[in-house]
Scaffold this motif. Structure first.
Motif: not given
Length: 104
Positions: A44, A46, A74-75, A78, A82
């Motif tokens: 993905f 970044l 961001y975490q 993500a 995912t």
């Protein structure tokens, strides 16, 4: 398609990946050993879309790769992306095709 609507602050763009030679040795991330065995791997983007002046490659697998460098939004994004992608792949009626992913 489901990842395009998760969060409008994080634009999603599907990019075409041209076939490349199958690696002979794994690279320095978790997907490397799978690619060596011919398993399709994906990544993905970044990009620092929020403008935090953050570059993951600057800290990636270095002594500066610490929790305080992580940006929570961001975490979180993500993790959601995912999970959606892994669930979608797991729910397929057949395996992801391997043909054409690597040139050899």
């Amino acid at each position: 398609a489901p990842v395009t609507d998760i969060n409008p602050d994080f634009p999603f763009e599907m990019k075409k990946r041209d076939p490349s030679p199958r690696p002979l040795k794994p690279w320095g991330t978790d997907s490397g050993p799978f690619a060596v065995e011919g398993v399709p791997v994906m990544s993905f983007g970044l990009e620092d879309v929020k403008g935090y002046n953050f570059n993951y490659r600057e800290i990636w697998h270095t002594e500066r790769d610490t929790y305080n460098k992580s940006i929570p939004e961001y975490q979180e994004h993500a993790a959601v992306v995912t999970a959606v992608v892994v669930y979608g792949i797991a729910d397929l009626k057949r395996l992801l095709p391997r043909e054409g992913y690597f040139t050899e």
